[in-house]
Design an enzyme around this catalytic site. Structure first.
Site, mmCIF file in Angstrom:
data_model
loop_
_atom_site.group_PDB
_atom_site.id
_atom_site.type_symbol
_atom_site.label_atom_id
_atom_site.label_comp_id
_atom_site.label_asym_id
_atom_site.label_seq_id
_atom_site.Cartn_x
_atom_site.Cartn_y
_atom_site.Cartn_z
ATOM 1 N N ARG A 153 3.319 -10.287 -2.602
ATOM 2 C CA ARG A 153 1.860 -9.637 -2.523
ATOM 3 C C ARG A 153 1.964 -9.153 -3.831
ATOM 4 O O ARG A 153 2.605 -8.386 -4.565
ATOM 5 C CB ARG A 153 1.948 -8.385 -1.374
ATOM 6 C CG ARG A 153 0.825 -7.753 -1.721
ATOM 7 C CD ARG A 153 0.934 -6.385 -0.953
ATOM 8 N NE ARG A 153 1.113 -6.432 0.420
ATOM 9 C CZ ARG A 153 1.785 -5.259 1.011
ATOM 10 N NH1 ARG A 153 2.369 -4.333 0.328
ATOM 11 N NH2 ARG A 153 1.837 -5.514 2.273
ATOM 12 N N ASP A 167 7.636 -3.071 0.571
ATOM 13 C CA ASP A 167 6.602 -2.624 -0.196
ATOM 14 C C ASP A 167 7.232 -2.219 -1.699
ATOM 15 O O ASP A 167 8.465 -2.012 -1.397
ATOM 16 C CB ASP A 167 5.934 -1.232 0.281
ATOM 17 C CG ASP A 167 4.915 -1.385 1.330
ATOM 18 O OD1 ASP A 167 4.487 -2.425 1.427
ATOM 19 O OD2 ASP A 167 4.662 -0.479 1.980
HETATM 20 C C1 LIG Z 1 -2.741 -4.583 1.226
HETATM 21 C C2 LIG Z 1 -2.275 -3.803 -0.173
HETATM 22 C C3 LIG Z 1 -1.062 -3.311 -0.176
HETATM 23 C C4 LIG Z 1 -0.587 -2.565 -1.448
HETATM 24 N N1 LIG Z 1 0.751 -2.385 -1.472
HETATM 25 C C5 LIG Z 1 1.174 -1.774 -2.465
HETATM 26 C C6 LIG Z 1 2.435 -1.482 -2.863
HETATM 27 O O1 LIG Z 1 3.449 -2.021 -2.137
HETATM 28 N N2 LIG Z 1 2.895 -0.812 -3.624
HETATM 29 C C7 LIG Z 1 1.869 -0.154 -4.782
HETATM 30 O O2 LIG Z 1 2.368 0.267 -5.580
HETATM 31 N N3 LIG Z 1 0.722 -0.379 -4.533
HETATM 32 C C8 LIG Z 1 0.053 -0.937 -3.403
HETATM 33 N N4 LIG Z 1 -1.004 -1.121 -3.234
HETATM 34 C C9 LIG Z 1 -2.239 -0.415 -3.991
HETATM 35 C C10 LIG Z 1 -2.647 -0.933 -5.238
HETATM 36 O O3 LIG Z 1 -1.381 -1.060 -6.136
HETATM 37 C C11 LIG Z 1 -3.790 -0.470 -5.729
HETATM 38 O O4 LIG Z 1 -3.343 1.151 -5.990
HETATM 39 C C12 LIG Z 1 -4.931 -0.309 -4.780
HETATM 40 O O5 LIG Z 1 -5.219 -1.548 -4.170
HETATM 41 C C13 LIG Z 1 -6.111 0.041 -5.819
HETATM 42 O O6 LIG Z 1 -6.461 -0.778 -6.696
HETATM 43 P P1 LIG Z 1 -7.628 -2.049 -6.325
HETATM 44 O O7 LIG Z 1 -7.297 -3.194 -7.132
HETATM 45 O O8 LIG Z 1 -7.721 -2.208 -4.979
HETATM 46 O O9 LIG Z 1 -8.977 -1.577 -6.785
HETATM 47 P P2 LIG Z 1 -9.263 -0.206 -7.856
HETATM 48 O O10 LIG Z 1 -8.558 -0.272 -9.090
HETATM 49 O O11 LIG Z 1 -8.940 1.145 -6.984
HETATM 50 O O12 LIG Z 1 -10.690 -0.170 -8.082
HETATM 51 C C14 LIG Z 1 -11.327 -0.954 -8.961
HETATM 52 C C15 LIG Z 1 -12.800 -1.528 -8.388
HETATM 53 O O13 LIG Z 1 -12.670 -2.120 -7.134
HETATM 54 C C16 LIG Z 1 -13.863 -1.868 -6.470
HETATM 55 N N5 LIG Z 1 -13.419 -1.094 -5.341
HETATM 56 C C17 LIG Z 1 -12.238 -0.645 -5.111
HETATM 57 N N6 LIG Z 1 -12.159 0.065 -3.932
HETATM 58 C C18 LIG Z 1 -13.431 -0.020 -3.527
HETATM 59 C C19 LIG Z 1 -14.055 0.215 -2.277
HETATM 60 N N7 LIG Z 1 -13.469 0.956 -0.948
HETATM 61 N N8 LIG Z 1 -15.452 -0.087 -1.948
HETATM 62 C C20 LIG Z 1 -16.189 -0.661 -2.986
HETATM 63 N N9 LIG Z 1 -15.631 -0.947 -3.978
HETATM 64 C C21 LIG Z 1 -14.304 -0.794 -4.447
HETATM 65 C C22 LIG Z 1 -14.571 -0.998 -7.268
HETATM 66 O O14 LIG Z 1 -15.567 -1.853 -8.154
HETATM 67 C C23 LIG Z 1 -13.844 -0.366 -8.477
HETATM 68 O O15 LIG Z 1 -13.988 0.188 -9.744
HETATM 69 C C24 LIG Z 1 -1.421 -1.954 -1.975
HETATM 70 C C25 LIG Z 1 -3.114 -2.437 -2.089
HETATM 71 C C26 LIG Z 1 -3.424 -3.169 -1.128
HETATM 72 C C27 LIG Z 1 -4.671 -3.623 -0.826
#
Ligand SMILES: Cc1cc2nc3c(=O)[nH]c(=O)nc-3n(C[C@H](O)[C@H](O)[C@H](O)COP(=O)(O)OP(=O)(O)OC[C@H]3O[C@@H](n4cnc5c(N)ncnc54)[C@H](O)[C@@H]3O)c2cc1C
Length: 283
Positions: free
Chosen positions: A160, A109
């Site tokens: 990733r 990660d």
């Molecule tokens: C599998 C995985 C591994 C990760 N590993 C790391 C890592 O190693 N290091 C790190 O810094 N970060 C990690 N992250 C976190 C990542 O960096 C983001 O902080 C996190 O995923 C939020 O960004 P997003 O693009 O998912 O959506 P967001 O930016 O939170 O949301 C953007 C839009 O997506 C839609 N959305 C988001 N969530 C939902 C929901 N629950 N239901 C409906 N619509 C929704 C909405 O329209 C929202 O406005 C990981 C995320 C994932 C999925």
């Protein structure tokens, strides 16, 4: 004050592997792969780092024994990165020896920017020795990612791509969602065009739709990449994507040290607070 686990159970699959396994099995049953994450970060002493290494090794062995379809994700600060770089590398290599023996995969990660350079450096060392058994995470919001993603893609690394979960200053990271999304698309294209199997980690419909369109237009098959989401979020979307023939993996955290992970999920999206409140009192 110690928060009760009831707060976290929306996002955390259990406080022990035994509690998490049935949830992993149910996801596998629905055609979804998993990566298990033993929660915790920033271990400060060698005794705890050594114990963590043993737990990670037990986790790899547990996955084999239980017959579940899961890889693991780890944090280098759990393996002693704050104590000493070489000690952390030795621990990582010990873990990867076991991963290779079980034909398993360990994803490192990405943590906050204090660790970006050293994490990429250790990944590159590990990748030379363990190849397909190790992968890394890249955060689209960092200014440095343009260079990193090109270099990692040219090495053939398993990456990733996520937006980035830590609060970072403007001089290091993009701050506006529209800029972060644009960067995400640019780097997703680099990975989709140049690496064997990129992992698209996001819950964001705009990005998911963009990746679907891009891959269709470019003739990149659904078997050539996967979507990744976090446990407790958008399960129906994961199932729909799987039904459409996409590969989907859910990141399933478990363990007793869930507070920092849980706090990041709450800060990320105000709706997550509502999820917590509605699930807190459910069995
Ligand atoms: C599998 C995985 C591994 C990760 N590993 C790391 C890592 O190693 N290091 C790190 O810094 N970060 C990690 N992250 C976190 C990542 O960096 C983001 O902080 C996190 O995923 C939020 O960004 P997003 O693009 O998912 O959506 P967001 O930016 O939170 O949301 C953007 C839009 O997506 C839609 N959305 C988001 N969530 C939902 C929901 N629950 N239901 C409906 N619509 C929704 C909405 O329209 C929202 O406005 C990981 C995320 C994932 C999925």
């Amino acid at each position: 004050m110690k928060l009760p686990y009831a707060f976290a159970k929306r996002f955390v699959a259990g406080e022990s592997l035994d509690q998490a396994v049935p949830k992993v099995a149910a996801l596998n049953e629905a055609g979804i792969k998993v990566t298990l994450d033993l929660l915790g970060e920033n271990v400060k002493d060698r005794t705890t780092a050594d114990e963590t290494l043993s737990h990670y090794i037990e986790l790899l062995q547990g996955i084999s024994e239980q017959g579940i379809d899961s890889t693991i994700s780890i944090k280098l600060t759990m393996l002693g990165l704050d104590i000493d770089r070489d000690y952390c590398r030795d621990n990582l290599f010990k873990l990867l020896d076991v991963a290779r023996k079980h034909d398993q995969f360990v994803r490192i990660d990405m943590e906050g920017t204090d660790y970006t350079e050293v994490t990429i450096g250790l990944f590159k060392e590990a990748f030379k020795v363990y190849g397909k058994h190790v992968g890394i995470v890249i955060q689209a919001y960092l200014h440095r990612t343009k260079k990193d993603v090109e270099e990692l893609a040219s090495l053939g690394a398993d990456v990733r791509l996520c937006k980035g979960a830590y609060k970072e200053p403007e001089r290091l990271a993009l701050q506006k969602m529209s800029d972060i999304r644009a960067a995400y698309k640019e780097y997703a294209a680099v990975l989709l065009d140049n690496t064997i199997y990129p992992r698209i980690a996001t819950h964001d419909d705009e990005l998911i739709e963009w990746v679907k369109t891009y891959t269709t237009e470019k003739g990149i098959g659904k078997s050539r990449f996967e979507f990744q989401m976090l446990y407790g979020l958008r399960l129906e979307t994961c199932k729909e994507l799987a039904a459409q023939g996409y590969n989907v993996r859910i990141y399933v955290p478990y363990g007793t040290m869930w507070v920092p992970y849980f706090t990041r999920r709450l800060k990320e999206r105000k709706e997550n607070i509502w999820f917590v409140l509605t699930t807190m009192f459910q069995k």
